[in-house]
Structure formats: C-alpha cells, structure tokens
Design a protein around this motif. Structure first.
Motif, PDB file in Angstrom:
ATOM      1  N   LYS A 161      16.279  36.458  71.602  1.00 49.21           N
ATOM      2  CA  LYS A 161      17.369  36.166  72.559  1.00 49.21           C
ATOM      3  C   LYS A 161      16.794  35.209  73.607  1.00 49.21           C
ATOM      4  O   LYS A 161      15.563  35.084  73.721  1.00 49.21           O
ATOM      5  CB  LYS A 161      17.883  37.459  73.210  1.00 49.21           C
ATOM      6  CG  LYS A 161      16.831  38.255  73.964  1.00 49.21           C
ATOM      7  CD  LYS A 161      17.432  39.502  74.600  1.00 49.21           C
ATOM      8  CE  LYS A 161      16.366  40.370  75.247  1.00 49.21           C
ATOM      9  NZ  LYS A 161      16.910  41.567  75.878  1.00 49.21           N
ATOM     10  N   CYS A 196      17.719  45.003  68.364  1.00 51.15           N
ATOM     11  CA  CYS A 196      18.215  43.659  68.706  1.00 51.15           C
ATOM     12  C   CYS A 196      19.341  43.762  69.757  1.00 51.15           C
ATOM     13  O   CYS A 196      20.139  44.691  69.725  1.00 51.15           O
ATOM     14  CB  CYS A 196      18.712  42.942  67.446  1.00 51.15           C
ATOM     15  SG  CYS A 196      18.778  41.167  67.622  1.00 51.15           S
ATOM     16  N   TYR A 200      23.233  38.997  69.740  1.00 52.33           N
ATOM     17  CA  TYR A 200      22.345  38.299  68.800  1.00 52.33           C
ATOM     18  C   TYR A 200      22.108  39.105  67.523  1.00 52.33           C
ATOM     19  O   TYR A 200      21.308  38.729  66.686  1.00 52.33           O
ATOM     20  CB  TYR A 200      21.004  37.984  69.520  1.00 52.33           C
ATOM     21  CG  TYR A 200      21.266  37.321  70.844  1.00 52.33           C
ATOM     22  CD1 TYR A 200      21.531  35.961  70.906  1.00 52.33           C
ATOM     23  CD2 TYR A 200      21.362  38.076  72.027  1.00 52.33           C
ATOM     24  CE1 TYR A 200      21.850  35.353  72.119  1.00 52.33           C
ATOM     25  CE2 TYR A 200      21.681  37.481  73.238  1.00 52.33           C
ATOM     26  CZ  TYR A 200      21.927  36.121  73.281  1.00 52.33           C
ATOM     27  OH  TYR A 200      22.256  35.522  74.462  1.00 52.33           O
ATOM     28  N   SER A 220      19.816  35.667  64.726  1.00 52.00           N
ATOM     29  CA  SER A 220      19.695  35.672  66.194  1.00 52.00           C
ATOM     30  C   SER A 220      19.380  34.270  66.705  1.00 52.00           C
ATOM     31  O   SER A 220      19.916  33.839  67.734  1.00 52.00           O
ATOM     32  CB  SER A 220      18.579  36.612  66.657  1.00 52.00           C
ATOM     33  OG  SER A 220      18.688  37.878  66.073  1.00 52.00           O
ATOM     34  N   SER A 221      18.514  33.546  65.976  1.00 53.45           N
ATOM     35  CA  SER A 221      18.131  32.191  66.417  1.00 53.45           C
ATOM     36  C   SER A 221      19.337  31.255  66.379  1.00 53.45           C
ATOM     37  O   SER A 221      19.492  30.394  67.259  1.00 53.45           O
ATOM     38  CB  SER A 221      17.025  31.627  65.519  1.00 53.45           C
ATOM     39  OG  SER A 221      15.942  32.522  65.494  1.00 53.45           O
ATOM     40  N   CYS A 223      22.372  32.174  66.854  1.00 51.61           N
ATOM     41  CA  CYS A 223      23.191  32.544  68.033  1.00 51.61           C
ATOM     42  C   CYS A 223      22.622  31.907  69.303  1.00 51.61           C
ATOM     43  O   CYS A 223      23.373  31.490  70.188  1.00 51.61           O
ATOM     44  CB  CYS A 223      23.245  34.068  68.205  1.00 51.61           C
ATOM     45  SG  CYS A 223      24.052  34.902  66.833  1.00 51.61           S
ATOM     46  N   VAL A 224      21.285  31.846  69.392  1.00 55.55           N
ATOM     47  CA  VAL A 224      20.655  31.211  70.562  1.00 55.55           C
ATOM     48  C   VAL A 224      21.005  29.722  70.589  1.00 55.55           C
ATOM     49  O   VAL A 224      21.428  29.184  71.611  1.00 55.55           O
ATOM     50  CB  VAL A 224      19.116  31.394  70.542  1.00 55.55           C
ATOM     51  CG1 VAL A 224      18.445  30.532  71.615  1.00 55.55           C
ATOM     52  CG2 VAL A 224      18.741  32.860  70.730  1.00 55.55           C
ATOM     53  N   PRO A 233      27.485  32.561  75.341  1.00 51.17           N
ATOM     54  CA  PRO A 233      27.232  33.196  74.040  1.00 51.17           C
ATOM     55  C   PRO A 233      28.340  32.894  73.034  1.00 51.17           C
ATOM     56  O   PRO A 233      29.514  32.825  73.401  1.00 51.17           O
ATOM     57  CB  PRO A 233      27.181  34.687  74.374  1.00 51.17           C
ATOM     58  CG  PRO A 233      26.876  34.753  75.829  1.00 51.17           C
ATOM     59  CD  PRO A 233      27.495  33.531  76.444  1.00 51.17           C
TER      60      PRO A 233
END
Ligand SMILES: Nc1ncnc2c1ncn2[C@@H]1O[C@H](COP(=O)(O)OP(=O)(O)OP(=O)(O)O)[C@@H](O)[C@H]1O
Length: 365
Positions: A161, A196, A200, A220-221, A223-224, A233
């Motif tokens: 995150k 997590c 993310y 997750s990456s 989403c970043v 977000p």
C-alpha cells in the motif's frame, strides 16, 4: 559541537547485531550510539523514530515492536534474508526490556524521507497530479523489489500500500518497507486470508482463499498505480464485502470460472450481473500502454494476472528502457536497467533468460 549537543538530546549506547551476518556467518554484537529523538510513525505493532548513528553518520529509522517471547519474530527473520536496492535494509537489530519486564525488538533500518502516501497527498493538496514519469519510475522499482522477493526468496509481502512504499522525492528512489505481514508461502500449506489493507486486497482474499499466491502483491501494486494516476483509491470499499462491490462496479461480475480460480471452495455464486467498464473510460487521460498494463494486472484469475517479472517486461516501461537525455540520467542514477543474474533472473531457464534480457536490458549485448 554536534546536533545532539546543540539540542540537548540524550545519547544512548546500545549493543546491536548486524542485520546480515558477515562472510564467516558469525554475528558478534557491536556498540553504537545515537541521540534519542521523537517518534515519526505509529503503526499497529509499534513505533518508529528516526536518528543518526554517531559512529557511522548513517541516518536510520528505528522500528520498535513488542516481542512475544514464545515466538521467533517473523519480520526479523525475513528482513535478515533480504538484500535488494528497492527494499529497506535491516542494518542492525537489538532487544531491550522495559521497567515492566516486557521485551522489545528494535529494527534499525535505512532512512527514507517520505512515504508514497505522503508524496501523493502533496500533489492532491496542490490540486495538481503526480508527473506520469515519476509514477513510472516508482512502479518499476516496486516490481523490481517484488520480482526479487517473489522469485528469489519466495516471500510474499501481503501488505503492499502507499504507506509501505518509501520514496525520496528528490531522485524518485523507492524502497519497500514493513515486512510485518510478510511470509514465505508454500503451496502445500494454507495461509490466513484476513491480511492486506482493505483497498488493496486481491479479490481471492475477499473470497476467503487460503491457497493464494504471491500474485496478491501484484493486485495490490496495480491498486497503488491506479491511485497515483487517479489521485484517490480506485476501489474505496467501506467494509470487507463492500470492497468486492467496488471491484465488481468496474471489472464487472466475475464468471463462474474466475470465481473457481480465486477460491475453489466458494460455493455461493449469487451475484447481480454487472457489466465491466472498460479501463480506458476509467483512465480517460492515460495512454494505451498504461491502460493495457493495468488491464494485465487487474484480473480476477491470479494465473491470468501478470506476475512481477512480466510486469517489468510490459511495454508501459519501454519509455524508461529507450530513454535519452534527462530521463536517461534519472534511469541511470536509479540503476533501473541493471539486473543481478543470480538474485533477480536466477529462476529463469536459458531460453527465458535470453528473451527477458533482450527486453529488460536492450542496450547490453
Ligand atoms: N525506514 C524508514 N524510514 C523512514 N520512515 C519510516 C521507515 N520505516 C517506517 N517509517 C515510517 O513509519 C511508519 C510505520 O512503519 P511500518 O509500516 O514499518 O510500521 P507498522 O507498525 O507495521 O505500521 P502499520 O501498522 O501501518 O503497517 C511508515 O509508514 C513510515 O511513515
């Protein structure tokens, strides 16, 4: 007169161990001293403060966590294994007891000036956007860290995150931090799905899978990256299950096959049928290679999702590989085109290595 004398800070002396043992494999304690300073970060497991080691002049962050005497600390064991330019390095560690007899583990880490979360807030407050090239440089370094982590050490971070990505806004360097949730995943052993941070979380985690893989870090990456592009977000779920609703609103309802790929034990298949919104409508201002890259990462089926090495090979990053002038200088300073054969490409067959080398290091014959 040094800074601590000027500011009247107390100097403490500690017996510490090196984060990585020496070549002989021994790890004799050494003594270091540093001025005590104020806490800069409060996490759920402890506090972080920054200081400078007097003997070496190194700026460090010290993360202090309560140590349960019954267990080995997994964060420490994992950090001892890790040595990569884009991962916060464990320089030293030591234990200390407080007056109540509680034991604390102190991890002495490389210092980095800001988190990516703070960096993004800076642009949002200015009502401007993060430069697209800056985003690209951060994402490339994140996937370099993940490729090493997933393929060399088989460690899954499990909490990617913006708050856990530390950056230097002056040279665009990025390092991954906080291995408090990280684990070496073994295909034969189940893992808890309640890890997590919400926005993310990969969909297989929301579906309660316990056989998930390192691919959760790629979700997750993505989403970043989406958050850096949008300034907010991409999937801001208000609760565990609402998180899935946010994902479905954009990617559409997962097919039976995709649900099965995420969690073969998930029996309830009752979802309203929602059509996907094409990502070029969500990311209207972005170019085709950016949208295609996000499309390759935001897949329900973890096996269809790009892995970290495929991400590095994406055409989205070609701009860095074929850069000139100022950008080439940034790329060279960050050492983006350098790969260590053993620790970053060692998992490949000879044929795969030849193809990957051609893609990632186009100028090296
Ligand atoms: N090496 C570092 N250099 C500078 N700041 C750091 C460093 N490590 C951590 N910090 C700061 O401290 C914060 C908390 O650190 P970390 O995430 O490792 O702790 P945590 O207790 O696991 O936190 P959380 O509960 O948020 O996951 C970071 O978000 C960052 O702001």
């Amino acid at each position: 007169m040094n800074v601590s004398e000027l500011t009247n800070q107390a100097i403490v002396q500690k017996q510490v161990y090196y984060g990585h043992p020496n070549e002989q494999g021994t790890n004799e304690p050494i003594q270091i001293s540093y001025p005590t300073t104020e806490v800069v970060g409060h996490g759920s497991f402890g506090v972080v403060f920054t200081t400078t080691i007097e003997e070496t002049n190194e700026m460090v962050a010290i993360k202090k966590v309560l140590q349960d005497r019954r267990f080995k600390n997994r964060e420490l064991e994992i950090m001892k294994l890790l040595k990569h330019k884009n991962i916060i390095d464990l320089k030293y560690y030591f234990y200390e007891k407080d007056t109540q007899g509680e034991v604390y583990l102190n991890l002495i880490l490389d210092f980095m000036p800001q988190s990516l979360y703070q960096r993004l807030r800076h642009f949002v407050h200015q009502q401007s956007v993060m430069p697209r090239l800056e985003i690209k440089c951060y994402m490339y370094q994140l996937f370099k860290a993940l490729n090493y982590l997933h393929h060399h050490t088989n460690v899954c971070h499990r909490d990617i995150k913006p708050q856990n990505l530390l950056v230097n806004p002056n040279n665009w360097e990025l390092k991954l931090c906080d291995f408090g949730s990280a684990k070496q995943l073994k295909p034969s052993e189940p893992n808890v799905s309640y890890i997590c941070s919400r926005y993310y979380r990969a969909p297989e985690l929301i579906f309660g899978a316990t056989n998930y893989t390192n691919q959760i870090d790629v979700w997750s990456s993505a989403c970043v990256m989406a958050e850096l592009l949008l300034g907010q977000p991409m999937f801001p779920g208000e609760s565990g299950i609402d998180q899935l609703v946010e994902i479905i609103k954009i990617l559409g309802t997962p097919s039976k096959q995709e649900i099965c790929a995420m969690n073969p034990n998930y029996m309830e298949h009752k979802f309203p049928q929602i059509k996907p919104i094409p990502l070029n409508k969500v990311f209207k201002k972005e170019d085709d290679s950016t949208v295609e890259f996000l499309n390759n990462m935001l897949r329900y089926d973890p096996l269809e999702r790009f892995n970290s090495l495929q991400c590095l090979c994406s055409t989205y990053f070609d701009e860095l590989r074929y850069s000139q002038d100022n950008l080439r200088e940034i790329v060279n300073n960050l050492d983006l085109l350098h790969f260590d054969y053993q620790t970053e490409l060692g998992h490949l067959t000879n044929d795969q290595l030849a193809a990957v080398k051609l893609k990632l290091m186009p100028n090296i014959i």
